[in-house]
Design a protein around this motif. Structure first.
Motif, PDB file in Angstrom:
ATOM      1  N   MET A 495       0.785  -1.197   0.153  1.00 32.91           N
ATOM      2  CA  MET A 495       0.167   0.050   0.384  1.00 32.91           C
ATOM      3  C   MET A 495       0.804   1.225   0.028  1.00 32.91           C
ATOM      4  O   MET A 495       0.642   2.277  -0.578  1.00 32.91           O
ATOM      5  CB  MET A 495      -1.012   0.081   1.153  1.00 32.91           C
ATOM      6  CG  MET A 495      -2.063   0.895   0.878  1.00 32.91           C
ATOM      7  SD  MET A 495      -3.056   1.298   2.488  1.00 32.91           S
ATOM      8  CE  MET A 495      -4.007  -0.178   2.645  1.00 32.91           C
ATOM      9  N   ASP A 496       1.748   1.353   0.950  1.00 34.75           N
ATOM     10  CA  ASP A 496       2.507   2.551   1.045  1.00 34.75           C
ATOM     11  C   ASP A 496       3.752   2.809   0.217  1.00 34.75           C
ATOM     12  O   ASP A 496       4.307   3.626   0.249  1.00 34.75           O
ATOM     13  CB  ASP A 496       3.023   2.889   2.434  1.00 34.75           C
ATOM     14  CG  ASP A 496       1.778   2.984   3.255  1.00 34.75           C
ATOM     15  OD1 ASP A 496       0.834   3.807   2.999  1.00 34.75           O
ATOM     16  OD2 ASP A 496       1.495   2.145   4.361  1.00 34.75           O
ATOM     17  N   ALA A 501      -1.411   6.970  -1.442  1.00 36.78           N
ATOM     18  CA  ALA A 501      -2.303   5.873  -0.593  1.00 36.78           C
ATOM     19  C   ALA A 501      -3.085   6.568   0.199  1.00 36.78           C
ATOM     20  O   ALA A 501      -2.617   7.459   1.209  1.00 36.78           O
ATOM     21  CB  ALA A 501      -1.605   4.651   0.128  1.00 36.78           C
ATOM     22  N   VAL A 502      -4.504   6.383   0.450  1.00 31.52           N
ATOM     23  CA  VAL A 502      -5.313   7.150   1.378  1.00 31.52           C
ATOM     24  C   VAL A 502      -5.545   6.561   2.598  1.00 31.52           C
ATOM     25  O   VAL A 502      -5.840   5.400   2.565  1.00 31.52           O
ATOM     26  CB  VAL A 502      -6.851   7.592   0.700  1.00 31.52           C
ATOM     27  CG1 VAL A 502      -7.528   8.180   1.517  1.00 31.52           C
ATOM     28  CG2 VAL A 502      -6.524   8.304  -0.655  1.00 31.52           C
ATOM     29  N   HIS A 503      -5.223   7.162   3.748  1.00 26.89           N
ATOM     30  CA  HIS A 503      -5.467   6.635   5.032  1.00 26.89           C
ATOM     31  C   HIS A 503      -6.718   7.329   5.517  1.00 26.89           C
ATOM     32  O   HIS A 503      -7.455   6.721   6.592  1.00 26.89           O
ATOM     33  CB  HIS A 503      -4.229   6.403   5.780  1.00 26.89           C
ATOM     34  CG  HIS A 503      -3.274   5.470   5.255  1.00 26.89           C
ATOM     35  ND1 HIS A 503      -3.223   4.257   5.341  1.00 26.89           N
ATOM     36  CD2 HIS A 503      -2.249   5.932   4.624  1.00 26.89           C
ATOM     37  CE1 HIS A 503      -2.312   3.762   4.889  1.00 26.89           C
ATOM     38  NE2 HIS A 503      -1.432   4.667   4.272  1.00 26.89           N
ATOM     39  N   ASP A 546      -9.248  -2.996   1.805  1.00 28.36           N
ATOM     40  CA  ASP A 546      -9.393  -4.539   2.190  1.00 28.36           C
ATOM     41  C   ASP A 546      -8.108  -5.143   1.929  1.00 28.36           C
ATOM     42  O   ASP A 546      -7.767  -5.100   0.663  1.00 28.36           O
ATOM     43  CB  ASP A 546     -10.892  -4.916   1.436  1.00 28.36           C
ATOM     44  CG  ASP A 546     -12.085  -4.646   1.975  1.00 28.36           C
ATOM     45  OD1 ASP A 546     -12.291  -4.783   3.125  1.00 28.36           O
ATOM     46  OD2 ASP A 546     -12.836  -3.772   1.224  1.00 28.36           O
ATOM     47  N   GLU A 547      -7.688  -5.812   2.905  1.00 22.22           N
ATOM     48  CA  GLU A 547      -6.686  -6.778   2.778  1.00 22.22           C
ATOM     49  C   GLU A 547      -7.099  -8.354   2.313  1.00 22.22           C
ATOM     50  O   GLU A 547      -6.154  -8.969   1.989  1.00 22.22           O
ATOM     51  CB  GLU A 547      -5.888  -6.736   3.975  1.00 22.22           C
ATOM     52  CG  GLU A 547      -6.185  -7.603   5.277  1.00 22.22           C
ATOM     53  CD  GLU A 547      -5.234  -7.673   6.131  1.00 22.22           C
ATOM     54  OE1 GLU A 547      -5.549  -6.992   7.310  1.00 22.22           O
ATOM     55  OE2 GLU A 547      -4.046  -8.217   5.757  1.00 22.22           O
ATOM     56  N   PHE A 569      -5.162  -3.268  -1.205  1.00 22.78           N
ATOM     57  CA  PHE A 569      -4.042  -2.129  -1.243  1.00 22.78           C
ATOM     58  C   PHE A 569      -3.769  -1.324  -2.018  1.00 22.78           C
ATOM     59  O   PHE A 569      -2.586  -0.960  -2.088  1.00 22.78           O
ATOM     60  CB  PHE A 569      -2.836  -2.890  -0.310  1.00 22.78           C
ATOM     61  CG  PHE A 569      -3.309  -3.596   1.110  1.00 22.78           C
ATOM     62  CD1 PHE A 569      -4.541  -3.372   1.613  1.00 22.78           C
ATOM     63  CD2 PHE A 569      -2.358  -4.090   2.047  1.00 22.78           C
ATOM     64  CE1 PHE A 569      -4.702  -3.686   3.088  1.00 22.78           C
ATOM     65  CE2 PHE A 569      -2.570  -4.245   3.074  1.00 22.78           C
ATOM     66  CZ  PHE A 569      -3.807  -4.227   3.737  1.00 22.78           C
ATOM     67  N   GLN A 570      -4.488  -1.341  -3.283  1.00 17.53           N
ATOM     68  CA  GLN A 570      -4.265  -0.699  -4.618  1.00 17.53           C
ATOM     69  C   GLN A 570      -4.720   0.929  -4.208  1.00 17.53           C
ATOM     70  O   GLN A 570      -5.649   1.014  -3.770  1.00 17.53           O
ATOM     71  CB  GLN A 570      -4.438  -1.306  -5.739  1.00 17.53           C
ATOM     72  CG  GLN A 570      -4.041  -0.516  -6.911  1.00 17.53           C
ATOM     73  CD  GLN A 570      -4.210  -1.454  -8.118  1.00 17.53           C
ATOM     74  OE1 GLN A 570      -5.133  -2.037  -8.224  1.00 17.53           O
ATOM     75  NE2 GLN A 570      -3.490  -1.293  -9.287  1.00 17.53           N
TER      76      GLN A 570
END
Lengths: 609, 609
Positions: A495-496, A501-503, A546-547, A569-570
């Motif tokens: 992800m990172d 990447a949006v958290h 979603d993982e 995670f994209q």
């Protein structure tokens, strides 16, 4: 009734018993062989040719999708299409050509023509990291990451048209990738000439840095260049040239009986780069590869040759005649002498077996046999390389190197055996990429599928296993052992690794540019309402949080022509102008949850006052 | 040794003989059954489940390709992908979205989201002429001609967002096609409202003239409309509505225990059209379909219903609960009384069997059984309709209508049995369109294929036959007997049905517009040189003059981002600005001949002085 009319073995119950027993065994065996020949054959070959529900395939196939512009991933032996990887095409599902990054890579082009796909190598076999593919339509090369099976980089090949044959370096690893230009053009293609200039047109053999995807240099040649190959020692690259005439029309291109296999000397190229023996054209180092420069030699081979393939032992290059019924076998260990001027280029030819009509491409089983596709004969012909060499040295009346022929359906272009483009060729499966399927499938109208046929080559005779229809127009493929790819393939993105990447969900305004950062977690997006003003430039950045493997979301803006998929995670990003006022539902297009239909949000574009 | 320790039957050679004979027969039969159970099973079912190389399939499958934007044609029982038909997507191979005609049809949009594909009917079964498919992303409907398997017409549905369920009239023939809007919006969607307006949003049930592809009228309703169906008498159309709450967020949408099956009365609609009982909105006749108008009734069914399907005998509509473990069975012969106010809408419900978690869609075998997809349970559940009705009337402790359950892999959306949407449902095959394939195929990265599973439903128990991976994201399908389609499918186009068909090669200049008319005959185009000036607007019209079935040509202009396929006797046209000077090779992208590579011409764009 006397029992003495019976044969001796049946004149006692003991005899009858043994006869019955023998007969029963024979019967069981016969029933098995007659009713279930494929089973018996398969056991004989020890080759698994069927994949039952829930079972996995043994090989990945990376197939160039021709003018569909994509790459396809298939499984062998099932031949099931496991994935499409959009490359030079626009893909509505994944958003390829719609998202900011992919749009930038495509630069406004919407079509491509992929021909040859090859993997990255280490020590002569696949390392499972990348595949490269050409675009003949717009002379581009793309690199695809195998860990996520997405296109990673696309570059334009300068001074080239019809960028065609492509091949990565095989040894000691892939540092270079070569690509040929098939169409000769004026080097400075500025539209100031006329049709009479054809004899001055040039071709280029381009070397790309496999790591940086930048052009290392181009080798300028007087001819067109068709298919490409590299050797197993990191010394040479190869190109067929079917238009040694330098013609511009079909009749001109067919004038001569021999054209060329061009061999490029990598040590000489490196030396030229080091010495500065090149001119710089539009920022590209252009090396002269004409005959006599020591950069390239031109081996005369029969007529309008097409494919060139290297035997897995690294000893031979095999080029086929296309409009000659022959293949030409070139001994790679003689090339050094030819470059050194000790022998003539033609002296590198060690065999020219007659194999059939319309020979195009050759593949190998690692047991000394070559398999060449015959377009006109609609056959795969299996022939023995050593036998061809022996017969070339000691011709024998009626002698032939041909071992077997298999009818295919119909008009085969490329053919490829499992692992055949590596030193680990295993001689199990072969795919025949047939351009015309005619009557082999239900009629689906005037534009019909191709036919990718799978052949068992593990035995002495080739055996057709199945027909697989294919959308236009699978061009070439490689068949890669599962264990070389699968360990590299990820279940989710890192992800990172993507700085976008949006958290945290947010809407940020900067003048008339609005950035919306959004998470997606089944079955909700991180916000259920987003408001902008008509005329705003809007960027949506969406991260799938979603993982769970395989839980991909879609992101579609109704009536705004925007859709993409976001895998676990994209992160993907899209920028557009909110020019239409109204409520536009943004919804998840990729079925993710029992409440997938309810996964949506309102995007309000406020009308201008 | 005394032989009397042996069982009695083995105490004589005669006994041994018969015992051995019996044992042998048992052995042969046992070997057959144990080693080849599928063969024995297949014989038992009399169902062909395998297609060998060269054999043809028994059914065409028309599958909506979800957000790939295309339609796919598969064969059953092989599940092979026979064709992609580009519809709402851009297709590099065929030139869909590139040629003038297809570009005009797409109107600048590059993505689509096809959900439901249904064929044209005559007297309750397919007539093999057309299929229709929706685009949920941009609220469009497309019609596809089955004789050439190409998209024929695309229309935009006004006042609709999330155009979703679609169904053609089944009786007496397809004159109307209905389509539902899933997303409620302001009827006048002008961006002048705010987020608080949700309760005023409306939905529309749109009726399209199947022949002219024009909007007949729209029925305005206060709710969202999801899946669609039509009856077998030409009297009613149906729509599920999962958001009777009129909510805009997921929690609002889940508030109530019952939502609706909405039934539209076609006689009432026709009468309203005749009487002029409608308002005209943006040129569309808008009929009020709210409760009490006599146009529609609202049958309360459990919770957030999704699919609605009509049993092949025409008697029942089955709608499923999605977040209720039930299906609702509605007796169609009670609807007239409900419309007449003699009974309540809820009185049309004749059964509500408990079948499992996450029921979505129901299909039928024509033998009185229903098969419902269970998204959460990842199962197909088979249940008997009459038994469900009996149990609803006479509940019995522990009674169930469920006959069988089959685990699928995994998370099924739509399911469809062979011919199940016609009166000729034959109960042979069922396809389970599973959204998540997880571990069923080689890992191809974070974005994985769906899994289209084929199930044999000919016996008492359902039997999984095969897994077929599918690119994102097959949504729904119909399975159509081969004999209903194949006789209509052409080998070549009717050349002169297209007024543009080229018989004579020419270049015609009109100001700065140049029209090039070109024939394609393997392996040459009708001209080998074409010259225009930089800045000209150029139209190429190309006709494939090859009449041989399956001999398609490509037409690609290097570096101009143009490619398309021309099937036998087909004509295609493309217009563009020749803005880049230089020599650009135009070449055939669709392998057509041994000299296919030589099939090219030079396109010279003369530089501006």
């Amino acid at each position: 009734m006397s029992r003495y009319w019976l044969p001796k073995g049946l004149r006692s119950w003991r005899g009858i018993f043994f006869t019955a027993l023998t007969a029963s065994i024979v019967a069981v065996v016969t029933v098995s062989i007659v009713s279930f020949p494929s089973l018996v054959e398969a056991k004989k070959n020890k080759l698994r040719t069927e994949v039952k529900p829930g079972e996995l395939d043994d090989y990945y196939v990376f197939e160039s999708g021709g003018h569909s512009g994509e790459i396809r991933v298939l499984g062998v032996p099932s031949m099931r299409l496991l994935k499409r990887i959009p490359v030079f095409n626009i893909d509505s599902a994944s958003g390829w050509g719609i998202t900011d990054k992919s749009k930038a890579m495509l630069g406004g082009l919407m079509v491509g023509d992929t021909h040859h796909v090859h993997g990255s190598y280490k020590d002569g076999t696949y390392d499972g990291k990348y595949v490269w593919v050409n675009d003949k339509a717009n002379s581009r090369v793309a690199r695809i990451r195998l860990d996520v099976m997405e296109t990673d980089s696309i570059i334009k090949i300068p001074h080239a048209q019809g960028a065609h044959g492509i091949f990565p370096q095989r040894y000691p690893q892939t540092d270079w990738v070569v690509i040929n230009s098939e169409f000769r053009t004026p080097l400075e293609n500025n539209g100031k000439g006329n049709f009479e200039d054809a004899s001055t047109y040039e071709g280029v053999h381009t070397i790309i840095d496999a790591h940086t995807m930048k052009i290392v240099c181009q080798i300028q040649v007087p001819c067109n260049l068709d298919l490409a190959a590299t050797d197993y020692q990191g010394k040479y690259s190869f190109a067929t040239s079917y238009n040694s005439e330098g013609g511009a029309t079909i009749s001109q291109m067919l004038a001569k009986d021999r054209d060329w296999l061009v061999v490029f000397n990598w040590d000489a190229i490196k030396a030229a780069l080091k010495k500065g023996s090149y001119k710089v054209v539009d920022g590209v180092k252009m090396i002269d590869g004409h005959a006599g420069t020591g950069i390239a030699i031109y081996i005369p081979i029969p007529k309008n040759p097409h494919g060139v393939n290297i035997s897995p032992d690294g000893k031979y290059a095999v080029a086929s005649g296309k409009v000659s019924p022959t293949a030409s076998v070139i001994a790679i260990d003689k090339l050094a002498d030819a470059f050194a001027g000790k022998i003539q280029p033609k002296d590198c030819i060690v065999a020219e077996p007659q194999i059939g009509l319309g020979p195009l491409h050759t593949t190998f089983d690692g047991r000394g046999n070559a398999y060449t596709s015959l377009f006109i004969d609609s056959q795969i012909v299996k022939w023995n390389i050593q036998k061809a060499i022996d017969l070339y040295q000691h011709p024998k009346e009626g002698g032939t190197a041909v071992v077997d022929r298999l009818d295919i359906h119909y008009q085969v272009g490329h053919t490829m055996a499992s692992m055949a483009e590596t030193k680990d060729a295993d001689g199990k499966f072969l795919i025949s990429l047939n351009k015309i399927s005619k009557d082999r499938f239900l009629n689906v109208g005037p534009f019909k599928p191709d036919n990718d046929q799978l052949v068992d080559i593990s035995g002495k005779k080739m055996k057709l296993i199945l027909d697989e229809p294919a959308y236009a127009e699978p061009h070439d493929c490689i068949i890669v052992r599962r264990d070389l790819v699968e360990p590299h393939v990820k279940q989710r993105f890192d992800m990172d690794a993507n700085p976008d990447a949006v958290h945290k969900n947010s809407i940020e305004r900067n003048g008339n540019h609005v950035t919306v950062r959004l998470t997606a977690n089944a079955p909700v997006y991180g916000m259920q309402d987003v408001e902008v003003n008509q005329g705003d430039e809007v960027t949506f950045i969406v991260t799938n949080q979603d993982e769970i493997p395989d839980l991909s979301h879609g992101f579609c803006i109704s009536d705004y022509g925007i859709n993409f998929v976001i895998a676990p995670f994209q992160t993907k990003k899209v920028t557009f102008t909110a020019d239409k006022p109204g409520i536009y539902w943004i919804y998840c297009t990729n079925f993710c949850h029992a409440l997938h239909l309810e996964m949506r949000l309102r995007f309000l574009v406020k009308a201008k006052a």
